[in-house]
Design a protein around this motif. Structure first.
Motif, PDB file in Angstrom:
ATOM      1  N   PHE A 120       0.716  -1.129  -0.201  1.00 31.96           N
ATOM      2  CA  PHE A 120       0.114  -0.083   0.209  1.00 31.96           C
ATOM      3  C   PHE A 120       0.958   1.407  -0.055  1.00 31.96           C
ATOM      4  N   THR A 178      -3.903   3.398  -3.950  1.00 32.85           N
ATOM      5  CA  THR A 178      -4.794   2.129  -3.806  1.00 32.85           C
ATOM      6  C   THR A 178      -4.801   1.077  -5.295  1.00 32.85           C
ATOM      7  N   TYR A 219      -3.078  -2.763  -5.350  1.00 35.95           N
ATOM      8  CA  TYR A 219      -4.127  -3.666  -6.229  1.00 35.95           C
ATOM      9  C   TYR A 219      -3.956  -3.797  -7.247  1.00 35.95           C
ATOM     10  N   ALA A 278      -7.953  -5.694   2.939  1.00 34.90           N
ATOM     11  CA  ALA A 278      -8.224  -4.406   2.247  1.00 34.90           C
ATOM     12  C   ALA A 278      -7.708  -3.732   3.997  1.00 34.90           C
ATOM     13  N   PHE A 330      -4.711  -1.981   4.087  1.00 33.80           N
ATOM     14  CA  PHE A 330      -4.674  -0.266   3.676  1.00 33.80           C
ATOM     15  C   PHE A 330      -5.390   0.475   4.514  1.00 33.80           C
ATOM     16  N   ALA A 347      -4.519   4.012   5.507  1.00 32.27           N
ATOM     17  CA  ALA A 347      -4.426   5.672   5.120  1.00 32.27           C
ATOM     18  C   ALA A 347      -4.745   6.055   6.017  1.00 32.27           C
ATOM     19  N   VAL A 397      -9.531   5.161   0.255  1.00 29.81           N
ATOM     20  CA  VAL A 397      -9.079   3.371   0.062  1.00 29.81           C
ATOM     21  C   VAL A 397      -9.988   2.695  -0.262  1.00 29.81           C
ATOM     22  N   VAL A 420     -10.317  -0.246  -3.451  1.00 32.91           N
ATOM     23  CA  VAL A 420     -10.835  -1.755  -3.130  1.00 32.91           C
ATOM     24  C   VAL A 420     -12.134  -1.212  -3.856  1.00 32.91           C
TER      25      VAL A 420
END
Length: 352
Positions: A15, A72, A76, A99, A102, A106, A278, A282
């Motif tokens: 990330f 993000t 991914y 996630a 992540f 964030a 984020v 995702v």
């Protein structure tokens, strides 16, 4: 099922690698453009570099949510392209668990931006305050002081900070007695305000009888450079840590502080905004393909969506500033809506 620590650290690094890459590219472009733009107005290259750095730090809060969202998507994409995402999913981890690192990253970025970057940016920009960082009235700066001796009113077109003093240019000063009768008028190209009062070395002075003289003029005042800055600084020119006492002080003297409340809540809930971006990233990154060939299309659509959301955030902020919405609601409603909508999409994708 708890996410294994080694996978959590791996995703955490991915990330920050994605966000760091995006920030490096965006900051490099902004710094280069700003440097070329500011070069003609500075005395040398080093002054232009310093000016460009200050401008860059001021712009960071504006593009940071977009950078987190793009980072993000990049993170991914690399996981999908290298099949690492497929392996992690095959280990039994849901999209929510994947996630989680992540979201933590964030949150930390938001806290760092609020607690460190914002005060540092304000400190840098406060060294050279000009009109574009002030709240003006009729495109002019108005100062007025009342005392037992009478009234002093200053009107200036421009102002800048020079060390511990303020320099006003193209100024007119009106001196009145306690009965509001005009005693003198002073026209000058430059007048300075220090802790000892107003001073100008070359002014045209008109007295009550109509006589004119040219020379130096000065007057002791209770107004200081700091009180002027407190009254006229825009909310984004005040550090996050200084906003609560500033709001309290301005409220006590009757100065409108709704805009300052909006700025305070915006900075306080910036981690929540980062989490929302984020979550949105995702949602846009979900795919069942081993190789995410649709990344370019998703990336473009995600950027477009992000810009739309950016304008919506500004609309909510404006509604909070003008009193249409409560300031707190205007700030927390957009990220909560984004998180809810993205969560519903991720849940629907995960259960297909």
């Amino acid at each position: 099922m708890a996410i294994p620590r080694i996978i959590s650290r791996f995703l955490f690094r991915r990330f920050f690698s994605g966000v760091g890459l995006v920030l490096l590219i965006v900051c490099g472009i902004i710094f280069a453009v700003t440097f070329v733009e500011r070069l003609p107005s500075n005395s040398d290259i080093f002054a232009a570099l310093s000016d460009a750095w200050v401008r860059l730090i001021e712009y960071v809060p504006l593009f940071l949510p977009l950078a987190v969202f793009m980072g993000t998507l990049v993170a991914y994409y690399t996981l999908t392209r290298s099949s690492e995402g497929i392996i992690i999913s095959g280990a039994g981890l849901s999209p929510y668990q994947i996630a989680r690192p992540f979201l933590l990253g964030a949150f930390l970025i938001g806290v760092f931006a609020t607690a460190i970057i914002n005060p540092y940016s304000v400190k840098l920009s406060s060294q050279n305050i000009t009109n574009d960082k002030l709240k003006l009235v009729d495109n002019a700066i108005w100062l007025r002081e009342s005392s037992d001796k009478g009234y002093i009113t200053l009107v200036a077109e421009n102002m800048k900070k020079d060390g511990e003093t303020l320099v006003f240019s193209k100024s007119t000063i009106y001196v009145q007695n306690p009965n509001f009768k005009l005693q003198s008028r002073i026209d000058t190209d430059t007048v300075t305000l220090s802790t000892s009062g107003l001073q100008t070395k070359n002014a045209t002075i008109f007295d009550a009888s109509g006589k004119t003289s040219i020379g130096a003029w000065s007057s002791e005042t209770m107004i200081t450079p700091q009180t002027v800055l407190d009254r006229y600084l825009q909310p984004d020119q005040i550090s996050f840590w200084d906003l609560p006492p500033f709001i309290k002080k301005m409220s006590q003297i009757g100065v409108p502080v709704r805009g300052h409340f909006v700025q305070f809540w915006t900075l306080l809930f910036l981690p929540l905004t980062m989490i929302a971006m984020v979550t949105l990233g995702v949602a846009f990154s979900q795919t069942r393909q081993r190789r995410n060939h649709s990344f370019g299309k998703k990336f473009s659509l995600g950027i477009l969506t992000c810009f739309v959301l950016y304008f919506l955030l500004n609309i909510f902020s404006a509604l909070g500033s003008n009193g249409t919405l409560p300031t707190l609601l205007a700030i927390i409603a957009p990220p909560l809506i984004i998180i809810s909508a993205s969560g519903v999409f991720i849940a629907g994708f995960d259960t297909i």
